[in-house]
Write a protein that holds these residues in place. Structure first.
Motif, PDB file in Angstrom:
ATOM      1  N   LYS A 117       0.813  -1.216   0.000  1.00  0.00           N
ATOM      2  CA  LYS A 117       0.000   0.000   0.000  1.00  0.00           C
ATOM      3  C   LYS A 117       0.850   1.272   0.000  1.00  0.00           C
ATOM      4  O   LYS A 117       0.340   2.359  -0.248  1.00  0.00           O
ATOM      5  CB  LYS A 117      -0.963  -0.009   1.194  1.00  0.00           C
ATOM      6  N   LEU A 118       2.150   1.139   0.254  1.00  0.00           N
ATOM      7  CA  LEU A 118       3.048   2.296   0.187  1.00  0.00           C
ATOM      8  C   LEU A 118       3.238   2.780  -1.250  1.00  0.00           C
ATOM      9  O   LEU A 118       3.607   3.929  -1.475  1.00  0.00           O
ATOM     10  CB  LEU A 118       4.425   1.941   0.778  1.00  0.00           C
ATOM     11  N   LEU A 119       2.982   1.911  -2.218  1.00  0.00           N
ATOM     12  CA  LEU A 119       3.169   2.269  -3.623  1.00  0.00           C
ATOM     13  C   LEU A 119       2.026   3.160  -4.098  1.00  0.00           C
ATOM     14  O   LEU A 119       0.885   3.001  -3.657  1.00  0.00           O
ATOM     15  CB  LEU A 119       3.238   1.005  -4.490  1.00  0.00           C
ATOM     16  N   PRO A 120       2.332   4.103  -5.011  1.00  0.00           N
ATOM     17  CA  PRO A 120       1.263   4.986  -5.501  1.00  0.00           C
ATOM     18  C   PRO A 120       0.199   4.200  -6.266  1.00  0.00           C
ATOM     19  O   PRO A 120       0.513   3.229  -6.946  1.00  0.00           O
ATOM     20  CB  PRO A 120       1.995   5.965  -6.418  1.00  0.00           C
ATOM     21  N   THR A 121      -1.017   4.610  -6.138  1.00  0.00           N
ATOM     22  CA  THR A 121      -2.212   4.060  -6.791  1.00  0.00           C
ATOM     23  C   THR A 121      -2.575   2.645  -6.324  1.00  0.00           C
ATOM     24  O   THR A 121      -3.468   2.025  -6.891  1.00  0.00           O
ATOM     25  CB  THR A 121      -2.113   4.058  -8.343  1.00  0.00           C
ATOM     26  N   ILE A 122      -1.904   2.122  -5.301  1.00  0.00           N
ATOM     27  CA  ILE A 122      -2.223   0.788  -4.798  1.00  0.00           C
ATOM     28  C   ILE A 122      -3.080   0.931  -3.544  1.00  0.00           C
ATOM     29  O   ILE A 122      -2.631   1.414  -2.513  1.00  0.00           O
ATOM     30  CB  ILE A 122      -0.953  -0.029  -4.472  1.00  0.00           C
ATOM     31  N   GLY A 123      -4.331   0.495  -3.667  1.00  0.00           N
ATOM     32  CA  GLY A 123      -5.250   0.531  -2.535  1.00  0.00           C
ATOM     33  C   GLY A 123      -5.238  -0.789  -1.785  1.00  0.00           C
ATOM     34  O   GLY A 123      -4.495  -1.713  -2.141  1.00  0.00           O
ATOM     35  N   PRO A 124      -6.088  -0.922  -0.781  1.00  0.00           N
ATOM     36  CA  PRO A 124      -6.107  -2.137   0.043  1.00  0.00           C
ATOM     37  C   PRO A 124      -6.365  -3.428  -0.736  1.00  0.00           C
ATOM     38  O   PRO A 124      -5.703  -4.433  -0.512  1.00  0.00           O
ATOM     39  CB  PRO A 124      -7.237  -1.877   1.043  1.00  0.00           C
ATOM     40  N   LYS A 125      -7.336  -3.393  -1.653  1.00  0.00           N
ATOM     41  CA  LYS A 125      -7.665  -4.616  -2.407  1.00  0.00           C
ATOM     42  C   LYS A 125      -6.519  -5.026  -3.339  1.00  0.00           C
ATOM     43  O   LYS A 125      -6.168  -6.196  -3.427  1.00  0.00           O
ATOM     44  CB  LYS A 125      -8.954  -4.422  -3.224  1.00  0.00           C
ATOM     45  N   SER A 126      -5.946  -4.049  -4.043  1.00  0.00           N
ATOM     46  CA  SER A 126      -4.825  -4.359  -4.936  1.00  0.00           C
ATOM     47  C   SER A 126      -3.639  -4.875  -4.150  1.00  0.00           C
ATOM     48  O   SER A 126      -2.959  -5.825  -4.562  1.00  0.00           O
ATOM     49  CB  SER A 126      -4.412  -3.118  -5.736  1.00  0.00           C
ATOM     50  N   ALA A 127      -3.372  -4.264  -3.009  1.00  0.00           N
ATOM     51  CA  ALA A 127      -2.258  -4.699  -2.169  1.00  0.00           C
ATOM     52  C   ALA A 127      -2.478  -6.135  -1.687  1.00  0.00           C
ATOM     53  O   ALA A 127      -1.549  -6.953  -1.690  1.00  0.00           O
ATOM     54  CB  ALA A 127      -2.106  -3.759  -0.978  1.00  0.00           C
ATOM     55  N   GLN A 128      -3.700  -6.438  -1.306  1.00  0.00           N
ATOM     56  CA  GLN A 128      -4.018  -7.788  -0.856  1.00  0.00           C
ATOM     57  C   GLN A 128      -3.831  -8.801  -1.986  1.00  0.00           C
ATOM     58  O   GLN A 128      -3.253  -9.875  -1.786  1.00  0.00           O
ATOM     59  CB  GLN A 128      -5.452  -7.836  -0.325  1.00  0.00           C
ATOM     60  N   ARG A 129      -4.308  -8.441  -3.202  1.00  0.00           N
ATOM     61  CA  ARG A 129      -4.150  -9.346  -4.346  1.00  0.00           C
ATOM     62  C   ARG A 129      -2.676  -9.607  -4.640  1.00  0.00           C
ATOM     63  O   ARG A 129      -2.281 -10.740  -4.902  1.00  0.00           O
ATOM     64  CB  ARG A 129      -4.845  -8.773  -5.582  1.00  0.00           C
ATOM     65  N   MET A 130      -1.860  -8.558  -4.604  1.00  0.00           N
ATOM     66  CA  MET A 130      -0.431  -8.729  -4.897  1.00  0.00           C
ATOM     67  C   MET A 130       0.246  -9.600  -3.839  1.00  0.00           C
ATOM     68  O   MET A 130       1.055 -10.475  -4.160  1.00  0.00           O
ATOM     69  CB  MET A 130       0.261  -7.368  -4.999  1.00  0.00           C
ATOM     70  N   ALA A 131      -0.087  -9.368  -2.587  1.00  0.00           N
ATOM     71  CA  ALA A 131       0.521 -10.150  -1.507  1.00  0.00           C
ATOM     72  C   ALA A 131       0.171 -11.634  -1.651  1.00  0.00           C
ATOM     73  O   ALA A 131       1.053 -12.504  -1.600  1.00  0.00           O
ATOM     74  CB  ALA A 131       0.055  -9.617  -0.154  1.00  0.00           C
ATOM     75  N   TYR A 132      -1.100 -11.917  -1.861  1.00  0.00           N
ATOM     76  CA  TYR A 132      -1.509 -13.316  -1.990  1.00  0.00           C
ATOM     77  C   TYR A 132      -0.969 -13.954  -3.264  1.00  0.00           C
ATOM     78  O   TYR A 132      -0.635 -15.144  -3.280  1.00  0.00           O
ATOM     79  CB  TYR A 132      -3.040 -13.444  -1.910  1.00  0.00           C
ATOM     80  N   TYR A 133      -0.866 -13.183  -4.339  1.00  0.00           N
ATOM     81  CA  TYR A 133      -0.305 -13.716  -5.575  1.00  0.00           C
ATOM     82  C   TYR A 133       1.132 -14.171  -5.345  1.00  0.00           C
ATOM     83  O   TYR A 133       1.515 -15.285  -5.726  1.00  0.00           O
ATOM     84  CB  TYR A 133      -0.348 -12.674  -6.700  1.00  0.00           C
ATOM     85  N   LEU A 134       1.940 -13.307  -4.722  1.00  0.00           N
ATOM     86  CA  LEU A 134       3.338 -13.679  -4.490  1.00  0.00           C
ATOM     87  C   LEU A 134       3.452 -14.884  -3.572  1.00  0.00           C
ATOM     88  O   LEU A 134       4.248 -15.795  -3.827  1.00  0.00           O
ATOM     89  CB  LEU A 134       4.115 -12.498  -3.902  1.00  0.00           C
ATOM     90  N   LEU A 135       2.683 -14.904  -2.503  1.00  0.00           N
ATOM     91  CA  LEU A 135       2.758 -16.024  -1.558  1.00  0.00           C
ATOM     92  C   LEU A 135       2.283 -17.338  -2.175  1.00  0.00           C
ATOM     93  O   LEU A 135       2.883 -18.383  -1.947  1.00  0.00           O
ATOM     94  CB  LEU A 135       1.937 -15.706  -0.307  1.00  0.00           C
ATOM     95  N   GLN A 136       1.235 -17.265  -2.975  1.00  0.00           N
ATOM     96  CA  GLN A 136       0.647 -18.485  -3.522  1.00  0.00           C
ATOM     97  C   GLN A 136       1.289 -18.929  -4.832  1.00  0.00           C
ATOM     98  O   GLN A 136       1.565 -20.106  -5.019  1.00  0.00           O
ATOM     99  CB  GLN A 136      -0.849 -18.279  -3.736  1.00  0.00           C
ATOM    100  N   ASN A 137       1.524 -17.980  -5.745  1.00  0.00           N
ATOM    101  CA  ASN A 137       1.916 -18.349  -7.103  1.00  0.00           C
ATOM    102  C   ASN A 137       3.372 -18.086  -7.461  1.00  0.00           C
ATOM    103  O   ASN A 137       3.869 -18.656  -8.422  1.00  0.00           O
ATOM    104  CB  ASN A 137       1.039 -17.596  -8.121  1.00  0.00           C
ATOM    105  N   ASN A 138       4.037 -17.179  -6.746  1.00  0.00           N
ATOM    106  CA  ASN A 138       5.372 -16.810  -7.191  1.00  0.00           C
ATOM    107  C   ASN A 138       6.279 -16.422  -6.020  1.00  0.00           C
ATOM    108  O   ASN A 138       6.796 -15.308  -5.969  1.00  0.00           O
ATOM    109  CB  ASN A 138       5.263 -15.647  -8.198  1.00  0.00           C
ATOM    110  N   PRO A 139       6.534 -17.341  -5.079  1.00  0.00           N
ATOM    111  CA  PRO A 139       7.395 -16.995  -3.942  1.00  0.00           C
ATOM    112  C   PRO A 139       8.821 -16.641  -4.369  1.00  0.00           C
ATOM    113  O   PRO A 139       9.439 -15.759  -3.773  1.00  0.00           O
ATOM    114  CB  PRO A 139       7.357 -18.236  -3.050  1.00  0.00           C
ATOM    115  N   ASN A 140       9.327 -17.289  -5.411  1.00  0.00           N
ATOM    116  CA  ASN A 140      10.674 -16.949  -5.891  1.00  0.00           C
ATOM    117  C   ASN A 140      10.708 -15.544  -6.488  1.00  0.00           C
ATOM    118  O   ASN A 140      11.680 -14.800  -6.307  1.00  0.00           O
ATOM    119  CB  ASN A 140      11.171 -17.971  -6.920  1.00  0.00           C
ATOM    120  N   GLY A 141       9.638 -15.188  -7.199  1.00  0.00           N
ATOM    121  CA  GLY A 141       9.534 -13.830  -7.730  1.00  0.00           C
ATOM    122  C   GLY A 141       9.459 -12.805  -6.600  1.00  0.00           C
ATOM    123  O   GLY A 141      10.019 -11.719  -6.692  1.00  0.00           O
TER     124      GLY A 141
END
Length: 197
Positions: free
Chosen positions: A14-38
């Motif tokens: 959420k520190l990034l510009p234009t990233i709200g709570p929902k987008s931040a949540q999607r990005m966090a879960y994406y990295l944890l679930q689909n791309n931990p190496n990324g």
């Protein structure tokens, strides 16, 4: 209920510009679930960039060395100095391929309400640079916003007091627009049509 570590990751996004709570949540879960190496690669790249990227001693742009590659290049026109607000403005102008001079990056604009004054923008350094007599054209490429125009006016007064000719980017840039979002054709037209202030 989410774990504290996941909450911390979401808050960090959420520190990034234009990233709200929902987008931040999607990005966090994406990295944890689909791309931990990324995610690890992203974290390492952020830490390394923050640790190793500083500012060029001459133009204030981001650089890993004391003098950036643009300022160090013997192919650049040393008598032209283009004033921009942000490093992304330099990227936009460089991508157009129209300009071959040097830059001075303000890292913002004058904003008394936010406590941003001339010293915060490096204007004393710019003044010293203009005093050395190498600059024969100062090109104002601040954003056409109220703050950008006020900053350009301040710099224009500084330069003219030292008899340095000043031009301003002209047609093609819409009022309220920002350089990083302007296509290279429009930017080329604006450079070609610049005029004395």
């Amino acid at each position: 209920m989410q774990s504290p570590l996941i909450n911390e990751l979401i808050e960090a996004f959420k520190l990034l510009p234009t990233i709200g709570p929902k987008s931040a949540q999607r990005m966090a879960y994406y990295l944890l679930q689909n791309n931990p190496n990324g995610g690890k690669r992203l974290a390492e790249a952020i830490v390394e960039a923050i640790d190793k990227v500083g500012h060029c001693d001459q133009c204030r742009n981001f650089s890993e060395t004391d003098v950036c590659r643009i300022c160090a290049s013997p192919a650049r026109k040393r008598d032209q100095l283009c004033i921009v607000e942000t490093p992304t403005d330099v990227v936009a102008i460089e991508q157009s391929g129209i300009y071959q001079g040097l830059y001075f990056v303000l890292m913002g604009h004058l904003s008394p309400i936010d406590g941003v004054g001339p010293e915060d923008l490096g204007l004393p350094l710019l003044e010293e640079r203009l005093k050395d007599g190498e600059v024969s054209e100062l090109i104002l490429a601040t954003n056409p916003t109220v703050e950008g125009e006020a900053t350009a006016h301040y710099i224009h007064q500084m330069a003219t007091s030292m008899q340095v000719p000043v031009t301003r980017l002209a047609q093609g840039i819409p009022l309220g627009g920002e350089l990083e979002y302007i296509d290279s054709g429009t930017l080329s037209q604006a450079f070609a049509g610049r005029k004395a202030v």
